[in-house]
Design a protein around this motif. Structure first.
Motif, mmCIF file in Angstrom:
data_model
loop_
_atom_site.group_PDB
_atom_site.id
_atom_site.type_symbol
_atom_site.label_atom_id
_atom_site.label_comp_id
_atom_site.label_asym_id
_atom_site.label_seq_id
_atom_site.Cartn_x
_atom_site.Cartn_y
_atom_site.Cartn_z
ATOM 1 N N ALA A 186 0.821 -1.210 0.000
ATOM 2 C CA ALA A 186 0.000 0.000 0.000
ATOM 3 C C ALA A 186 0.855 1.260 0.000
ATOM 4 O O ALA A 186 0.524 2.251 -0.646
ATOM 5 C CB ALA A 186 -0.928 -0.002 1.215
ATOM 6 N N SER A 187 1.992 1.222 0.705
ATOM 7 C CA SER A 187 2.830 2.425 0.795
ATOM 8 C C SER A 187 3.522 2.743 -0.525
ATOM 9 O O SER A 187 3.769 3.906 -0.842
ATOM 10 C CB SER A 187 3.865 2.272 1.908
ATOM 11 N N HIS A 188 3.830 1.711 -1.330
ATOM 12 C CA HIS A 188 4.506 1.940 -2.604
ATOM 13 C C HIS A 188 3.575 1.792 -3.807
ATOM 14 O O HIS A 188 3.979 2.091 -4.938
ATOM 15 C CB HIS A 188 5.675 0.954 -2.767
ATOM 16 N N GLY A 189 2.374 1.294 -3.588
ATOM 17 C CA GLY A 189 1.421 1.147 -4.682
ATOM 18 C C GLY A 189 1.557 -0.151 -5.466
ATOM 19 O O GLY A 189 0.792 -0.390 -6.400
ATOM 20 N N LEU A 190 2.504 -0.987 -5.095
ATOM 21 C CA LEU A 190 2.726 -2.225 -5.847
ATOM 22 C C LEU A 190 1.537 -3.169 -5.676
ATOM 23 O O LEU A 190 1.063 -3.411 -4.571
ATOM 24 C CB LEU A 190 4.001 -2.919 -5.375
ATOM 25 N N GLY A 191 1.040 -3.714 -6.773
ATOM 26 C CA GLY A 191 -0.037 -4.694 -6.743
ATOM 27 C C GLY A 191 -1.421 -4.115 -6.534
ATOM 28 O O GLY A 191 -2.416 -4.833 -6.693
ATOM 29 N N VAL A 192 -1.511 -2.845 -6.183
ATOM 30 C CA VAL A 192 -2.823 -2.245 -5.909
ATOM 31 C C VAL A 192 -3.656 -2.169 -7.187
ATOM 32 O O VAL A 192 -4.872 -2.391 -7.169
ATOM 33 C CB VAL A 192 -2.676 -0.858 -5.255
ATOM 34 N N GLY A 193 -2.988 -1.887 -8.313
ATOM 35 C CA GLY A 193 -3.709 -1.820 -9.591
ATOM 36 C C GLY A 193 -4.338 -3.157 -9.958
ATOM 37 O O GLY A 193 -5.490 -3.210 -10.423
ATOM 38 N N ASP A 194 -3.594 -4.240 -9.748
ATOM 39 C CA ASP A 194 -4.140 -5.573 -10.043
ATOM 40 C C ASP A 194 -5.344 -5.875 -9.155
ATOM 41 O O ASP A 194 -6.347 -6.433 -9.609
ATOM 42 C CB ASP A 194 -3.071 -6.644 -9.839
ATOM 43 N N LEU A 195 -5.231 -5.501 -7.883
ATOM 44 C CA LEU A 195 -6.335 -5.717 -6.958
ATOM 45 C C LEU A 195 -7.565 -4.914 -7.399
ATOM 46 O O LEU A 195 -8.693 -5.431 -7.404
ATOM 47 C CB LEU A 195 -5.914 -5.315 -5.545
ATOM 48 N N LEU A 196 -7.353 -3.674 -7.784
ATOM 49 C CA LEU A 196 -8.470 -2.837 -8.235
ATOM 50 C C LEU A 196 -9.074 -3.351 -9.530
ATOM 51 O O LEU A 196 -10.291 -3.265 -9.730
ATOM 52 C CB LEU A 196 -8.011 -1.381 -8.397
ATOM 53 N N ASP A 197 -8.237 -3.877 -10.438
ATOM 54 C CA ASP A 197 -8.771 -4.491 -11.663
ATOM 55 C C ASP A 197 -9.771 -5.588 -11.307
ATOM 56 O O ASP A 197 -10.860 -5.680 -11.889
ATOM 57 C CB ASP A 197 -7.641 -5.103 -12.502
ATOM 58 N N GLU A 198 -9.382 -6.434 -10.345
ATOM 59 C CA GLU A 198 -10.233 -7.547 -9.949
ATOM 60 C C GLU A 198 -11.519 -7.054 -9.284
ATOM 61 O O GLU A 198 -12.611 -7.514 -9.595
ATOM 62 C CB GLU A 198 -9.462 -8.466 -8.989
ATOM 63 N N ILE A 199 -11.385 -6.086 -8.367
ATOM 64 C CA ILE A 199 -12.559 -5.604 -7.622
ATOM 65 C C ILE A 199 -13.532 -4.884 -8.543
ATOM 66 O O ILE A 199 -14.734 -5.187 -8.565
ATOM 67 C CB ILE A 199 -12.119 -4.686 -6.464
#
Length: 434
Positions: free
Chosen positions: A149-162
């Motif tokens: 969460a602090s660096h933004g890594l993987g958040v885009g993939d999670l949001l794609d799924e949600i």
């Protein structure tokens, strides 16, 4: 047809990074309800958008069931309320600490709700930590999603799924204009709505916060249907806010998401407060048509001074219609629906490309763009790509060299010529060689 924004709730124990993830989801936007002292300090609501899908994000307090924390009962109640409102839930855990009993409690609470849930394993900020996620399969909440969460890594993939699985934004079968009446508590929102309806459908008392939830009513004017949403009073941050009041605020902002036009009601006996400005900015940022209604004029209001005060505190108010009412006397309320209809029509206007390009050439010829670094800026073409609110794309030779002051000049003149008062017009600059 109008839309209700879905809610994405973030749930988890203390110190797993919920606030950092919340800020990622909302793009760093200020929360509608800011951090608060004590038990409520972690409760935030904000709006987010991902690949064209808008949603409301809710950050909840840290779970610690059975702990000695005297506030834990309130936190658990708050989390349950958030889960009830949600269309999707993110259960956040700390990948560096393994499975904690409180993680299991959070998963159990969410699983009982039956609402789609996503297990996000936080603090996976390097490749050598990726294997840490496998342990969390034991929680039985589906595939763990590695994020930082602090660096933004993987958040885009999670949001794609949600966002790919969020329910289609609820379409309301209504042919007309949806209007959200918002403002701080006790400014007269329900009184104005009742005047328009001609009855006492909404409870009106001098006690702030009488309206707990958003109330929909319907009225017709000159053959046009209007849906009036009288929202709960939206407060500035306080040291104490009840759970019910907090989630009434959440439901109010969900209702604003369903509106075409927002009427911000201000108390004419006081000059604009910081919260008034924040409400106006939030509605504007959400792409809503906006009117400012200054109520209680029967108490004595210096109108020119009031208008100057609003514009000084909120520069965008120069583009927002301001009108004055006394809901108790009925004065000025008759202007509201005609003004709402005018703003609604401007917000969904489809402008011809030929008209836009004539305007662009006229505006650019009026004041020539500067030539930064000796390079001449050329404006080639403009077209509208979206309505409600309108979005324009301008093709230029070097968008990176357009100074902010020239962008302001161009957009202000475009707004003036198109008469876009009350409408958040957006202009995007793109590069084209010729």
């Amino acid at each position: 047809m109008s839309l209700n924004l879905p809610v994405v709730a973030i749930v988890g124990r203390v110190n797993v990074g919920k606030s950092s993830l919340f800020n990622r989801l909302t793009g760093g936007r200020a929360a509608i309800v800011d951090d608060m002292a004590g038990v409520t300090r972690d409760r935030k609501i904000g709006t987010g958008e991902w690949t064209g899908t808008s949603f409301i994000a809710v950050d909840t307090g840290g779970l610690a069931p059975g702990s000695d924390d005297p506030f834990q009962e309130s936190i658990e109640k708050q989390v349950r309320l958030a889960v009830q409102e949600a269309a999707a839930i993110i259960v956040l855990v700390d990948g560096t600490e393994g499975i904690h009993p409180f993680d299991q409690a959070a998963v159990e609470m969410v699983r009982k709700s039956g609402i789609p849930a996503y297990l996000a394993v936080n603090k996976i900020d390097s490749a050598d930590r990726i294997d840490l996620i496998h342990e969390f399969n034991a929680l039985g909440l589906g595939t763990p999603w590695p994020v930082s969460a602090s660096h933004g890594l993987g958040v885009g993939d999670l949001l794609d799924e949600i966002t790919g699985h969020l329910p289609s934004v609820e379409a309301v079968d209504f042919d007309g204009v949806s209007v959200a009446v918002i403002g701080r508590p006790n400014v007269g929102k329900s009184s104005i709505t009742n005047r328009l309806l001609g009855d006492e459908r909404n409870i009106v008392t001098p006690v702030a916060g009488t309206t707990r939830d958003s109330i929909d009513s319907f009225v017709q004017w000159q053959g046009i249907n209007f849906r009036l949403i009288d929202t709960a009073g939206l407060r500035r941050r306080t040291k104490k806010m009840e759970d019910v009041e907090f989630y009434s605020t959440l439901r109010s902002w969900k209702s604003v998401g369903s509106a075409d036009v927002v009427v911000l009601v201000l108390d004419g006996t006081e000059y604009p407060a910081t919260q008034d400005i924040r409400l106006a900015q939030r509605a504007w940022d959400m792409g809503k048509g906006l009117l400012i209604c200054v109520n209680k004029t029967d108490m004595g209001v210096d109108r020119p001074l009031w208008i100057r005060s609003v514009k000084q505190r909120f520069p965008l108010a120069r583009w927002i219609p301001i009108f004055f009412t006394s809901a108790t006397k009925g004065q000025g309320v008759g202007k509201l629906l005609p003004m709402v209809q005018a703003v609604s029509l401007r917000r969904k206007a489809e402008l011809t490309t030929s008209k836009l390009n004539r305007l662009m050439r006229s505006i650019v010829n009026e004041v020539q763009p500067p030539a930064p670094r000796g390079k001449m800026l050329r404006f080639f073409y403009i077209t509208q790509v979206k309505t409600a609110p309108p979005v324009m794309v301008v093709f230029v030779s070097r968008p990176d060299l357009i100074p902010d002051n020239y962008k302001s000049y161009f957009e202000n003149r475009l707004r003036e010529e198109l008469n876009m008062n009350g409408v958040p017009l957006k202009v995007i600059y793109r590069k084209r060689e010729h």
